[in-house]
Enzyme design. Structure first.
Site: not given
Ligand SMILES: Cc1cc2nc3c(=O)[nH]c(=O)nc-3n(C[C@H](O)[C@H](O)[C@H](O)COP(=O)(O)OP(=O)(O)OC[C@H]3O[C@@H](n4cnc5c(N)ncnc54)[C@H](O)[C@@H]3O)c2cc1C
Length: 395
Positions: A245, A378, A127-128
């Site tokens: 999901e 969050e 899933q990209g």
């Molecule tokens: C084990 C694992 C598997 C994954 N697999 C996939 C996959 O297969 N495909 C894929 O596309 N992605 C995948 N992901 C990515 C995952 O979807 C993202 O890590 C997640 O959506 C958070 O985005 P970010 O890491 O950019 O954090 P950010 O969005 O930068 O968030 C950083 C922090 O800020 C908080 N925050 C951000 N916006 C808000 C808001 N509006 N209100 C309150 N708090 C906020 C967040 O809760 C977090 O604590 C995976 C992640 C993990 C850990």
């Protein structure tokens, strides 16, 4: 809500239970502590066996290789798989979220081309969605897709792409109209991972595994017939994927948690803390009882959600409640396990403290990602606040 199984659901459960008793591989215990990468071919063969027995993607329409069963029977499937301690399925994202997305939004040609190969694990999917600057705020993603004749030409980067190293195909969200408002210029494409210009780089997690990856696109060409849904209407398709999901994905987890709980209770009787079995420590007893109660709450909450989805036909924003609950509960449980086990909790595979996918140390480390993957806690709370409780948006 009726929590009892109907006569036909009981018949279904018994048939499945008998099949699993006869077919769950006996050597799974030797494999379960191997890394995901090392056991992946084993898991593909197991999924193939389920497929040939008619037990893969059972909720999918019969014409695409499923059984067309109800959501409740699908839930029974995951529960029985967990109860039988069966190996997980290799094509976890293809089966759980991408196949259902193709069924809901794909063309007939896409369904014919992809669905049976997802079921048989002949083709693995990833899933990209996420990018370095677009995780929670997915709509700000920047991977660029320009139309060139019969192809979209992709440039950009995805990150945290689980199973990217094993995947043959990817459901990728791209920006096809940079001038449109954020949510309106996106499109979902089905991309062959062997396309020239696609590079996958592993990311090592603190568990030691490289479950997820960075994926780079440099002039990677994807045929226009691989668009899912409408061009520039990809947000709707992507949200459909995320609802699956968050909604039904955790169906078998409650049984796994309960099994792990039983193991931890047993260990608490034999593990010494401060000169006596941990089970006699009042604080540990409180914490174990709390976890036990929460695992029961999880079961009831799930039943409520499933009966609601059965009525509406689609997972809704309530899936966020499940997602928060199972992910945070799992972290609390693993924390208690570490407190019970003390230094033994740091042992790696091969110890008597091993649980699914490795030892308790693996469980503790891997669960840290539970509250991030599929949308952080969050973000789930924001969704519940806005879409379930009707509160104003916070962002
Ligand atoms: C084990 C694992 C598997 C994954 N697999 C996939 C996959 O297969 N495909 C894929 O596309 N992605 C995948 N992901 C990515 C995952 O979807 C993202 O890590 C997640 O959506 C958070 O985005 P970010 O890491 O950019 O954090 P950010 O969005 O930068 O968030 C950083 C922090 O800020 C908080 N925050 C951000 N916006 C808000 C808001 N509006 N209100 C309150 N708090 C906020 C967040 O809760 C977090 O604590 C995976 C992640 C993990 C850990």
């Amino acid at each position: 809500m009726d929590l009892n199984l109907t006569a036909s659901e009981l018949k279904f459960r018994d048939e499945l239970r008998a099949w699993l008793a006869a077919n769950v591989p006996k050597d799974w215990d030797e494999w379960r502590e191997e890394s995901l990468e090392a056991r992946f071919d084993y898991l593909k063969k197991w999924q193939r066996k389920l497929y040939e027995g008619g037990w893969a993607g059972i909720s999918w329409p019969k014409e695409f290789g499923g059984r067309g069963v109800s959501l409740m029977e699908q839930v029974i499937f995951w529960q029985e798989m967990a109860r039988a301690e069966a190996p997980p399925l290799a094509n976890v994202l293809g089966l759980g979220i991408i196949g259902p997305t193709i069924i809901a939004f794909g063309t007939d040609a896409q369904k014919r081309r992809h669905l049976s190969k997802i079921l048989s694990a002949e083709e693995i999917w990833c899933q990209g969605f996420s990018e370095p600057n677009a995780g929670s705020d997915l709509a700000s993603l920047q991977t660029d897709a320009r139309l060139d004749g019969g192809h979209y030409v992709l440039n950009g980067q995805k990150v945290w792409t689980s199973y990217g190293w094993a995947a043959d195909w990817c459901e990728v969200v791209v920006r096809t109209d940079p001038s449109a408002p954020q949510h309106e210029g996106l499109t979902v494409l089905l991309m062959d991972m062997k396309t020239p210009g696609v590079e996958v780089r592993p990311l090592r997690q603190m568990t030691g595994e490289t479950e997820f990856n960075e994926v780079f696109f440099r002039d990677a060409r994807v045929p226009v017939e691989n668009v899912v849904g409408q061009v520039n209407d990809g947000w709707k398709v992507a949200m459909g994927t995320l609802m699956h999901e968050r909604g039904t994905f955790g169906a078998g987890l409650q049984i796994i948690y309960k099994r792990n709980m039983s193991r931890l209770i047993e260990l608490s009787r034999t593990t010494q803390r401060n000169g006596r079995p941990a089970a006699q420590d009042p604080l540990i007893r409180q914490k174990l009882a709390q976890c036990y109660g929460e695992i029961e709450v999880m079961r009831l909450n799930q039943m409520r959600a499933f009966s609601r989805i059965s009525a509406t036909g689609v997972p809704g924003p309530e899936g966020s409640i499940q997602k928060i609950f199972w992910s945070e509960l799992n972290q609390r449980f693993q924390q208690v396990a570490q407190e019970v086990l003390g230094p033994y909790g740091q042992l790696d595979s091969g110890s008597e403290y091993a649980i699914d996918n490795g030892a308790w140390s693996y469980g503790y480390l891997r669960t840290r990602g539970n509250t991030i993957e599929a949308g952080t806690s969050e973000i789930q709370r924001n969704i519940i606040g806005h879409f379930v409780l009707g509160l104003p948006r916070s962002y």
